[in-house]
Design a protein around this motif. Sequence first.
Motif, short mmCIF file in Angstrom:
data_model
loop_
_atom_site.label_atom_id
_atom_site.label_comp_id
_atom_site.label_asym_id
_atom_site.label_seq_id
_atom_site.Cartn_x
_atom_site.Cartn_y
_atom_site.Cartn_z
N VAL A 141 6.93 14.03 11.07
CA VAL A 141 5.86 13.95 10.07
C VAL A 141 6.46 13.58 8.72
O VAL A 141 7.43 14.20 8.28
N VAL A 142 5.92 12.55 8.08
CA VAL A 142 6.36 12.13 6.76
C VAL A 142 5.39 12.70 5.73
O VAL A 142 4.19 12.44 5.79
N ARG A 184 0.84 -1.20 0.00
CA ARG A 184 0.00 0.00 0.00
C ARG A 184 0.87 1.24 0.00
O ARG A 184 1.97 1.26 0.56
N SER A 185 0.35 2.29 -0.58
CA SER A 185 1.11 3.54 -0.69
C SER A 185 1.26 4.25 0.64
O SER A 185 2.17 5.06 0.81
N ASP A 186 0.38 3.99 1.60
CA ASP A 186 0.44 4.69 2.89
C ASP A 186 1.24 3.92 3.93
O ASP A 186 1.19 4.23 5.12
N HIS A 187 2.01 2.92 3.48
CA HIS A 187 2.83 2.15 4.43
C HIS A 187 4.06 2.97 4.84
O HIS A 187 4.77 3.52 3.99
N VAL A 188 4.31 3.06 6.14
CA VAL A 188 5.47 3.77 6.66
C VAL A 188 6.21 2.83 7.60
O VAL A 188 5.63 2.24 8.50
N SER A 189 7.50 2.66 7.38
CA SER A 189 8.31 1.79 8.24
C SER A 189 9.56 2.54 8.69
O SER A 189 9.92 3.56 8.11
N GLY A 190 10.22 2.01 9.70
CA GLY A 190 11.43 2.64 10.20
C GLY A 190 11.12 3.75 11.18
O GLY A 190 9.97 4.08 11.47
N GLY A 213 9.12 1.18 2.14
CA GLY A 213 9.24 2.04 3.32
C GLY A 213 10.23 3.17 3.17
O GLY A 213 10.14 4.17 3.87
N LYS A 214 11.21 3.02 2.26
CA LYS A 214 12.23 4.05 2.09
C LYS A 214 12.05 4.85 0.81
O LYS A 214 12.94 5.57 0.38
N SER A 215 10.89 4.74 0.21
CA SER A 215 10.58 5.53 -0.98
C SER A 215 9.22 6.18 -0.79
O SER A 215 8.44 5.77 0.07
N LEU A 222 11.30 -12.06 3.52
CA LEU A 222 11.52 -11.29 2.29
C LEU A 222 10.42 -10.25 2.12
O LEU A 222 10.68 -9.11 1.71
N ASN A 223 9.19 -10.63 2.46
CA ASN A 223 8.09 -9.66 2.41
C ASN A 223 8.39 -8.46 3.30
O ASN A 223 8.17 -7.30 2.92
N GLN A 224 8.87 -8.75 4.49
CA GLN A 224 9.21 -7.67 5.42
C GLN A 224 10.35 -6.82 4.87
O GLN A 224 10.34 -5.59 5.00
N ASP A 225 11.31 -7.45 4.22
CA ASP A 225 12.43 -6.72 3.62
C ASP A 225 11.94 -5.76 2.54
O ASP A 225 12.40 -4.62 2.45
#
Length: 344
Positions: free
Chosen positions: A198-199, A181-187, A303-305, A293-296
């Motif tokens: 705020v991202v 999903r586009s609204d996924h934020v990780s880290g 998460g970094k884009s 791998l899914n988590q990666d």
Amino acid sequence: MKTKTDARKLDGATQAHLRVLVVDAVHGGMTQTAAASTFGVSLRAVSKWMRLSREGGLRALKPGKRGRRPGGGRLNARQAARIRTLIVGKMPDQLKMPFYLWTRESVASLIEREYGVTVSPTTAGRYLKAWGMSVQKPVRRAYERNDEAIARWLSEDYPKLVKQAKREKATIYWGDEMGLRSDHVSGKSFAPVGQTPVVRATGKRFGCNMISAITNRGGLAFMVFEGKFKNAVFIDFMKRMLRQATRKIYLIVDGHPVHRSAAVKQFVAENAERLRLIRLPGYCPELNPDELLNQDVKTNALGKSRPTNKVEMIDSVRRHLHRRQKQPHVIRNLFQEKHVRYAA
């Protein structure tokens, strides 16, 4: 008038230095009474320090760990052992307590219920530390899972599967699917205390799906697609794997309805000489290393884009997976870190 020194108010290093000074003075010819008077300590303390120095030398005068001994308190050894067994063996709700997780408060409540001993949350925390416990994020497990079947799969079924694969010179793959999903934020990000970072990203919601399969030696096959995961998608993925494979494929998957569908079973039967589909026991995603791998992908690709549209998202995921195909050691690390039970 000289007053005695309250050594309890001194830090450990100063206490140790004071002991050494007193012992050296006595060894130098001063009487214990005179040393006690000179250094402002009790005669009983001087006598104790002299005994320690005789038995263990100056090393015995070094500062030790201060505070209450671990495990000390109002519970005896038998009671403490039983409370620990209850905590390790079950969760609070299984013991008919009005708690969902083990906290210091719930442990204190358990002690009071079992033995009528009232302890503070701080004391309960001290007990937990002495019992070798720490605060950890719990792992969610489904009630429907069969732990006996899972244990049997690990100890019996999988070793047999490995032997069969070696006989047939087959490659074992672990497969799985996931949605992005586009609204996924990780880290995490550093920010001033009390000010949540705020991202900035697009407010539009879009997504794509991914199916992948990895081997114990670091091989990776994947396909990024749009729409729902249906029979045709999975069959198309298996066809791609067969076109690229030089050996028979053992594909291990979970119990998703698509994996159990009649169309998939028919396709596998038609390609039985080159393909075998194996299902994991139900409700045990932790057995499948492809989940890592899914988590990666979620963490290091999405998460970094900050994709602004679906095309950018798909390109980002594909680039990351192509990179992982060239880095088999990264895939192998997934097994080494959390799936050492699986032999290469």
